[in-house]
Design an enzyme around this catalytic site. Structure first.
Site, PDB file in Angstrom:
ATOM      1  N   LYS A 280       0.870  -1.178   0.000  1.00  0.00           N
ATOM      2  CA  LYS A 280       0.000   0.000   0.000  1.00  0.00           C
ATOM      3  C   LYS A 280       0.906   1.226   0.000  1.00  0.00           C
ATOM      4  CE  LYS A 280      -4.422   1.262   0.395  1.00  0.00           C
ATOM      5  NZ  LYS A 280      -5.137   0.954   1.644  1.00  0.00           N
ATOM      6  N   HIS A 281       0.716   2.090  -0.972  1.00  0.00           N
ATOM      7  CA  HIS A 281       1.532   3.302  -1.094  1.00  0.00           C
ATOM      8  C   HIS A 281       3.027   2.983  -1.083  1.00  0.00           C
ATOM      9  CE1 HIS A 281      -2.151   5.480  -0.847  1.00  0.00           C
ATOM     10  NE2 HIS A 281      -2.363   5.188   0.421  1.00  0.00           N
ATOM     11  N   ASN A 423      12.648   5.778   7.862  1.00  0.00           N
ATOM     12  CA  ASN A 423      13.233   4.773   8.748  1.00  0.00           C
ATOM     13  C   ASN A 423      12.319   3.541   8.823  1.00  0.00           C
ATOM     14  OD1 ASN A 423      15.623   6.142   9.709  1.00  0.00           O
ATOM     15  ND2 ASN A 423      14.252   7.528  10.828  1.00  0.00           N
ATOM     16  N   HIS A 529      14.543   5.944   0.193  1.00  0.00           N
ATOM     17  CA  HIS A 529      13.883   7.246   0.298  1.00  0.00           C
ATOM     18  C   HIS A 529      12.910   7.483  -0.850  1.00  0.00           C
ATOM     19  CE1 HIS A 529      17.519   8.016   2.843  1.00  0.00           C
ATOM     20  NE2 HIS A 529      16.563   8.532   3.588  1.00  0.00           N
TER      21      HIS A 529
END
Length: 529
Positions: A280-281, A423, A529
């Site tokens: 999800k996302h 993180n 990231h």
């Protein structure tokens, strides 16, 4: 600049001869004179067409193993001459140069030659010189000349000639000229990228990028953003090369999330058993192995049933009927797998909004790939994170060593953490994630969120305690302080895998020893990231 331009004379020189004969016959039927070279001329002639060799026009034979054949003023003068300037038409008449109104060229197969691992000499010989020169000449002079570089443009060209009595419109010539320049740019990109690798230059002074249009998207990440999808021609198994069996077109976010899901599930070798990832996302909300795909899906789903709604499901083995039935119990956006049974497809057929994608295999997670990310004023380029850690790479740093079963869960958690936004904190028990904390500004917050999600799932499932009790935990980067580790311990984790390398490693190790936790260092981090 004129709108309609007559097509009387065409030069055809193609490596990919798909559709060539039909095109040649269609042009000849419209009274177009055909010029050609080498194998193209032979193919047209064998089909019974009247073809003039370029060598007859130039007065020079093909030479140097075909390297020199179209690089001649009679050819380029015929392409580049402006028909509206007396000085150009006078020069054509003086030097016996006939106009060329159409150039059909699709270049030597350089990309394909590199893809099959050919040696350097073979690759060099497949770098086209005359072809790009003719393409660029015709594209520059698109006011009068039409250039075709893609087989898929043959039909629109012929339709145009029919609609305008043997003429092409400026609009078509402009569009094909843009396509032509993009094609030569992509070709040069392939050559320069190959050459950089061949000479071992990881940071060439100039680098170019290219892509081939696949589809317009309804919008990008949000409805006010325009978007499109382009492929890079690498044929890596995944969303770009998959077959879509049903459902509406994939959205921008669907493609991004499906790619993330399939790259994650590919970390788990099908030979070691079924694995399922729910995304999800772009973050995993559940990943698990099982004795069957159905079991793996159930375990992955139980990590975070709430987030799984409307998610993406990726499998490392062909989809079967039992797993398909389980997936359809909730709304799912996309399912991607290396194949699917007819029974599974039949189950999904009743869910018209569910997209099913199948591939011809899994991507090689260890294969070297270059990734790109745009920033204001530039582009960040790096190797894809193909870092791998095995049992022999782990260093036990605590008094207590993990058991073999804990080691298995630690390595499982480490593979998942690699695909979680940093993180990242990932709790795993019995080869299934039981808590995932992603994308927080502090590692402590990620540990807290993952534990809290596990608590909510335990309540929803009627369990006496969260599944983080007795779990393994992975951290994608080192713990800068002991607080994140202690939060994992409070959640019930009994062993930890992390890169190490903090200035406070000794403090973190001491805290683990005091809590009776086993901990291993990988020496490698997985920031995402």
């Amino acid at each position: 600049m004129t709108d309609l331009a007559p097509l009387r004379r065409a030069l055809l020189s193609v490596s990919d001869k798909t559709g060539l004969i039909d095109l040649g016959k269609a042009l000849a039927a419209r009274g177009v004179q055909l010029l050609s070279t080498g194998g193209t001329a032979k193919a047209l002639r064998d089909a019974g067409l009247d073809v003039t060799d370029v060598a007859e026009v130039t007065g020079f034979p093909e030479m140097m193993d075909g390297r020199v054949k179209t690089l001649h003023p009679v050819v380029h003068g015929g392409i580049l001459a402006r028909r509206d300037l007396d000085s150009h038409t006078d020069a054509m008449a003086e030097h016996g140069i006939g106009g060329i109104d159409l150039v059909v060229v699709n270049l030597y197969p350089f990309e394909e030659t590199v893809a099959i691992g050919a040696d350097a000499e073979t690759c060099l010989e497949n770098i086209d010189i005359g072809g790009p020169a003719m393409i660029r000449s015709a594209a520059k002079n698109h006011a009068f000349v039409c250039v075709v570089t893609d087989v898929e443009d043959y039909a629109p060209l012929l339709a145009e000639l029919d609609a305008h009595d043997g003429h092409t419109t400026l609009a078509l010539r402009q569009r094909l000229a843009q396509t032509a320049y993009a094609r030569t740019a992509a070709y040069d990109t392939a050559v320069s990228t190959w050459m950089a690798a061949a000479i071992g230059d990881a940071t060439p002074r100039r680098r170019s990028f290219s892509g081939t249009f696949r589809q317009v998207m309804r919008y990008g990440e949000n409805s006010h953003q325009a978007a499109a999808f382009y492929t890079d021609g690498t044929h890596r198994p995944g969303v770009a090369t998959a077959v879509q069996h049903q459902g509406k077109e994939l959205s921008y976010n669907n493609i991004n999330d499906t790619d993330a899901a399939f790259e994650l599930v590919a970390e788990f070798d099908p030979a070691d058993g079924p694995a399922v990832a729910i995304i999800k996302h772009a973050n995993p909300c559940g990943v698990a192995r099982g004795a069957t795909l159905h079991e793996a899906y159930r375990s992955a789903f139980d990590c975070d049933r709430t987030s799984a709604f409307g998610g993406i499901v990726a499998l490392n083995q062909p989809l079967d009927e039992a797993t398909a039935l389980a997936i359809t119990e909730i709304f799912t956006e996309v399912v991607i797998a290396p194949g699917a049974s007819d029974a599974a497809k039949a189950v999904f057929a009743a869910k018209k909004n569910l997209r099913l994608l199948t591939t011809d295999g899994l991507p090689d997670v260890k294969a070297p790939i270059t990734t790109y990310r745009q920033v204001a004023g530039g582009m960040l380029v790096q190797d894809k994170d193909t870092g791998y850690v095995g049992m022999d790479d782990l260093k036990v740093v605590t008094r207590k060593a993990p058991s073999p079963e804990q080691m298995d869960d630690l390595l499982f958690a480490w593979k998942v953490a690699k695909h979680v936004k940093s993180n990242a904190i990932v709790y795993v028990k019995d080869k299934a994630t039981v808590g995932v904390g992603a994308g927080q500004m502090s590692r402590l917050d990620s540990a807290l969120i993952a534990a809290k999600k596990a608590e909510r799932m335990a309540e929803a499932m009627g369990l006496p305690a969260p599944l983080t009790k007795g779990s393994a935990v992975a951290s994608d980067a080192f713990f800068p302080f002991a607080d994140g580790l202690m939060e994992a311990a409070a959640a019930g984790a009994t062993c930890v895998i992390q890169p190490g390398g903090s200035m406070r490693d000794d403090e973190v190790i001491a805290a683990a020893d005091e809590a009776g936790i086993a901990m291993v260092f990988t020496g490698m981090r997985h920031f995402r990231h």
